[in-house]
Design an enzyme around this catalytic site. Sequence first.
Site, mmCIF file in Angstrom:
data_model
loop_
_atom_site.group_PDB
_atom_site.id
_atom_site.type_symbol
_atom_site.label_atom_id
_atom_site.label_comp_id
_atom_site.label_asym_id
_atom_site.label_seq_id
_atom_site.Cartn_x
_atom_site.Cartn_y
_atom_site.Cartn_z
ATOM 1 N N LYS A 67 0.837 -1.213 0.000
ATOM 2 C CA LYS A 67 0.000 0.000 0.000
ATOM 3 C C LYS A 67 0.862 1.249 0.000
ATOM 4 C CE LYS A 67 -1.029 2.355 3.417
ATOM 5 N NZ LYS A 67 -1.403 2.933 4.722
ATOM 6 N N CYS A 108 -18.733 6.217 6.210
ATOM 7 C CA CYS A 108 -18.672 4.753 6.292
ATOM 8 C C CYS A 108 -17.664 4.336 7.355
ATOM 9 C CB CYS A 108 -18.316 4.171 4.928
ATOM 10 S SG CYS A 108 -18.719 2.421 4.754
ATOM 11 N N CYS A 158 -25.132 5.267 7.949
ATOM 12 C CA CYS A 158 -25.877 4.874 6.748
ATOM 13 C C CYS A 158 -27.113 5.737 6.520
ATOM 14 C CB CYS A 158 -26.291 3.403 6.847
ATOM 15 S SG CYS A 158 -24.920 2.261 7.070
ATOM 16 N N CYS A 191 -26.331 8.402 4.011
ATOM 17 C CA CYS A 191 -25.497 7.984 2.882
ATOM 18 C C CYS A 191 -26.332 7.828 1.620
ATOM 19 C CB CYS A 191 -24.792 6.666 3.206
ATOM 20 S SG CYS A 191 -23.743 6.052 1.876
ATOM 21 N N CYS A 202 -26.198 -0.561 -0.991
ATOM 22 C CA CYS A 202 -25.187 -1.209 -0.159
ATOM 23 C C CYS A 202 -25.857 -2.204 0.787
ATOM 24 C CB CYS A 202 -24.430 -0.135 0.633
ATOM 25 S SG CYS A 202 -23.383 -0.749 1.957
#
Length: 287
Positions: free
Chosen positions: A164, A235, A242, A245, A251
């Site tokens: 990463k 998130c 949520c 969102c 989702c």
Amino acid sequence: MKKVTSPYFSSSSPSKPKRPPPVKICYSDQAPPPAWQECYQNIVTMRADRSAPVDSMGCERAHDQAASPEVQRFQCLVSLMLSSQTRDEVNYAAMLRLREHGLTVENILDTSEEKLGQLIHPVGFWRNKAKYLIRTCSVLKEKYKSDIPPSVSELCKLPGVGPKMAYLTMNIAWGSQSGIGVDTHVHRIVARLGWTKQEMCKTPEQTRQCLEAWLPRDKWTEINWLLVGFGQQVCLPVGPRCGGCLNRELCQTGRGWKESPKKKQKPGGVGQSVRMSPAKKIKCEES
């Protein structure tokens, strides 16, 4: 004397069961998940104000822009090395202390491990990172003339540097896009959205390979910044917001979300559910 064999214990040690052969996962033939473009655009919309900690204190913001190019590249690498298991606010503060101390390869090599630990504390695993930094600086001075390696494979050979960090370093420090930088935020969010399969992508590195199999290359650069900020504000790892969102119905986690009776959502939709960054909060209080 006649040897007596116990009927309860075998004279030979039991053979260990053989491990099944590893399953080779093929990512190249994966089709894009349904409705991913709508989800992606919704996240772009929710991130439009750029008020997450990563926007003002992310790794690409922590280097001294007045320094020479090789020093800027080195400082970018250091910031990414310190960022693992560390909030952006803590990492940024540690980088400022290092820069004030003198953040160059030569100066770090002249700094004791104890002093270096004091400068970077309280980043996650600061004792190990102090050791990694000194060892990395030794390699950079010996092999790269105090610059940093120009490839992912060489970066990953440095102490304390993983895939990463290497992909993000190539993107930020060298301006070369060679792969997606997948951290815990990206790994968690794409799994929640159903963009990866949990049985196939159990690690960030597997998630990277899966995403690169179908995500258009022109989005490889921004997806880390986009999802990290989204993960910091909406998130969340625990208690995702949520209710505000835009991807709630797209989702799996959002569809199963229920408003807590103890914490009523404030009116105002997405804007009210997004956490404001400390820097922006200070400005609002002063005005």
